[in-house]
Write a protein that holds these residues in place. Sequence first.
Motif, PDB file in Angstrom:
ATOM      1  N   MET A 214       0.847  -1.183   0.000  1.00 23.83           N
ATOM      2  CA  MET A 214       0.000   0.000   0.000  1.00 23.83           C
ATOM      3  C   MET A 214       0.881   1.231   0.000  1.00 23.83           C
ATOM      4  SD  MET A 214      -3.032   0.942   2.587  1.00 23.83           S
ATOM      5  CE  MET A 214      -3.603   2.600   2.716  1.00 23.83           C
ATOM      6  N   GLY A 215       0.455   2.265  -0.682  1.00 18.67           N
ATOM      7  CA  GLY A 215       1.183   3.529  -0.735  1.00 18.67           C
ATOM      8  C   GLY A 215       0.962   4.357   0.520  1.00 18.67           C
ATOM      9  N   LEU A 216       1.396   5.590   0.468  1.00 23.50           N
ATOM     10  CA  LEU A 216       1.255   6.503   1.598  1.00 23.50           C
ATOM     11  C   LEU A 216      -0.216   6.854   1.817  1.00 23.50           C
ATOM     12  CD1 LEU A 216       4.289   8.812   0.798  1.00 23.50           C
ATOM     13  CD2 LEU A 216       4.130   7.092   2.599  1.00 23.50           C
ATOM     14  N   PRO A 217      -0.640   7.027   3.079  1.00 21.70           N
ATOM     15  CA  PRO A 217      -2.060   7.214   3.381  1.00 21.70           C
ATOM     16  C   PRO A 217      -2.539   8.658   3.295  1.00 21.70           C
ATOM     17  CG  PRO A 217      -0.829   7.127   5.415  1.00 21.70           C
ATOM     18  CD  PRO A 217       0.164   6.869   4.290  1.00 21.70           C
ATOM     19  N   VAL A 218      -3.828   8.816   3.022  1.00 23.87           N
ATOM     20  CA  VAL A 218      -4.500  10.102   3.185  1.00 23.87           C
ATOM     21  C   VAL A 218      -4.702  10.278   4.687  1.00 23.87           C
ATOM     22  CG1 VAL A 218      -6.597  11.438   2.737  1.00 23.87           C
ATOM     23  CG2 VAL A 218      -5.662   9.952   0.953  1.00 23.87           C
ATOM     24  N   VAL A 219      -4.254  11.424   5.237  1.00 20.85           N
ATOM     25  CA  VAL A 219      -4.275  11.606   6.687  1.00 20.85           C
ATOM     26  C   VAL A 219      -5.129  12.779   7.164  1.00 20.85           C
ATOM     27  CG1 VAL A 219      -2.039  10.480   7.017  1.00 20.85           C
ATOM     28  CG2 VAL A 219      -2.131  12.961   6.656  1.00 20.85           C
ATOM     29  N   HIS A 220      -5.560  13.647   6.247  1.00 19.57           N
ATOM     30  CA  HIS A 220      -6.255  14.865   6.672  1.00 19.57           C
ATOM     31  C   HIS A 220      -6.981  15.455   5.474  1.00 19.57           C
ATOM     32  CE1 HIS A 220      -6.691  18.191   9.577  1.00 19.57           C
ATOM     33  NE2 HIS A 220      -6.536  19.017   8.569  1.00 19.57           N
ATOM     34  N   PHE A 221      -8.062  16.179   5.739  1.00 24.36           N
ATOM     35  CA  PHE A 221      -8.738  16.926   4.677  1.00 24.36           C
ATOM     36  C   PHE A 221      -8.962  18.353   5.150  1.00 24.36           C
ATOM     37  CE2 PHE A 221     -12.295  15.621   7.310  1.00 24.36           C
ATOM     38  CZ  PHE A 221     -13.087  16.745   7.335  1.00 24.36           C
ATOM     39  N   GLU A 222      -9.139  19.261   4.200  1.00 27.65           N
ATOM     40  CA  GLU A 222      -9.490  20.646   4.514  1.00 27.65           C
ATOM     41  C   GLU A 222     -10.508  21.158   3.518  1.00 27.65           C
ATOM     42  OE1 GLU A 222      -5.469  22.407   6.567  1.00 27.65           O
ATOM     43  OE2 GLU A 222      -5.719  22.725   4.427  1.00 27.65           O
ATOM     44  N   ILE A 223     -11.464  21.909   4.029  1.00 26.23           N
ATOM     45  CA  ILE A 223     -12.423  22.642   3.207  1.00 26.23           C
ATOM     46  C   ILE A 223     -12.205  24.101   3.561  1.00 26.23           C
ATOM     47  CG2 ILE A 223     -14.852  23.005   2.666  1.00 26.23           C
ATOM     48  CD1 ILE A 223     -15.319  20.099   3.756  1.00 26.23           C
ATOM     49  N   VAL A 224     -11.784  24.884   2.577  1.00 26.54           N
ATOM     50  CA  VAL A 224     -11.346  26.263   2.814  1.00 26.54           C
ATOM     51  C   VAL A 224     -12.230  27.230   2.036  1.00 26.54           C
ATOM     52  CG1 VAL A 224      -9.399  27.860   2.584  1.00 26.54           C
ATOM     53  CG2 VAL A 224      -8.975  25.457   3.140  1.00 26.54           C
ATOM     54  N   GLY A 225     -12.517  28.366   2.633  1.00 25.77           N
ATOM     55  CA  GLY A 225     -13.275  29.396   1.948  1.00 25.77           C
ATOM     56  C   GLY A 225     -13.156  30.736   2.638  1.00 25.77           C
ATOM     57  N   ALA A 226     -13.744  31.755   2.035  1.00 31.06           N
ATOM     58  CA  ALA A 226     -13.662  33.123   2.560  1.00 31.06           C
ATOM     59  C   ALA A 226     -14.510  33.322   3.809  1.00 31.06           C
ATOM     60  CB  ALA A 226     -14.086  34.121   1.474  1.00 31.06           C
ATOM     61  N   ASP A 227     -15.538  32.489   4.027  1.00 33.72           N
ATOM     62  CA  ASP A 227     -16.415  32.605   5.196  1.00 33.72           C
ATOM     63  C   ASP A 227     -16.445  31.262   5.925  1.00 33.72           C
ATOM     64  OD1 ASP A 227     -18.391  33.012   7.094  1.00 33.72           O
ATOM     65  OD2 ASP A 227     -19.788  33.962   5.698  1.00 33.72           O
ATOM     66  N   PRO A 228     -15.398  30.973   6.716  1.00 36.28           N
ATOM     67  CA  PRO A 228     -15.331  29.660   7.360  1.00 36.28           C
ATOM     68  C   PRO A 228     -16.469  29.397   8.346  1.00 36.28           C
ATOM     69  CG  PRO A 228     -13.553  31.067   8.141  1.00 36.28           C
ATOM     70  CD  PRO A 228     -14.228  31.783   7.011  1.00 36.28           C
ATOM     71  N   ALA A 229     -17.008  30.423   8.983  1.00 28.98           N
ATOM     72  CA  ALA A 229     -18.134  30.217   9.901  1.00 28.98           C
ATOM     73  C   ALA A 229     -19.352  29.683   9.134  1.00 28.98           C
ATOM     74  CB  ALA A 229     -18.475  31.507  10.639  1.00 28.98           C
ATOM     75  N   LYS A 230     -19.604  30.244   7.967  1.00 27.46           N
ATOM     76  CA  LYS A 230     -20.722  29.784   7.130  1.00 27.46           C
ATOM     77  C   LYS A 230     -20.482  28.344   6.663  1.00 27.46           C
ATOM     78  CE  LYS A 230     -23.366  31.139   3.053  1.00 27.46           C
ATOM     79  NZ  LYS A 230     -23.499  32.145   1.987  1.00 27.46           N
TER      80      LYS A 230
END
Length: 138
Positions: free
Chosen positions: A1-17
């Motif tokens: 098996m290759g290297l694992p996915v360890v984290h995700f991010e969802i980024v935008g101008a209005d993080p509270a929304k």
Amino acid sequence: MGLPVVHFEIVGADPAKLRAFYGELFGWDFDLGDASTPVVSRPGEYGFVYGSANPVPGEATDGTVPSINGGVAGGAGFRPQVLFYIGVPDVEAALRKAEALGGTRRMGPEPAHPAPGTLVVGHFADPEGNVVGVAGSA
């Protein structure tokens, strides 16, 4: 098996929304704090999501569906994007290899001068323009 996915991010101008949207949609709870570097998110606007594979210390999980940690973040001036991070032993080496294979470094390693054991991240664009993150310890 290759290297694992360890984290995700969802980024935008209005993080509270975004946190309100994804919290309601998926039942996510967020722990607000700072990202590993302000290049990733405005300070105080990083909403950590803890997966069952990496629970918050002291909190029990049912363990039925392993999941990774992530974050919903950003702030004014951050462009909308969804990223996943691959765990690598050396962020700089991974970014150099991506460049050698036709990718383009977009960011990192950050922070530039980390203390030993500090989380270090980087971003690259693949030959089609998809942005991918790499993460590892300094």
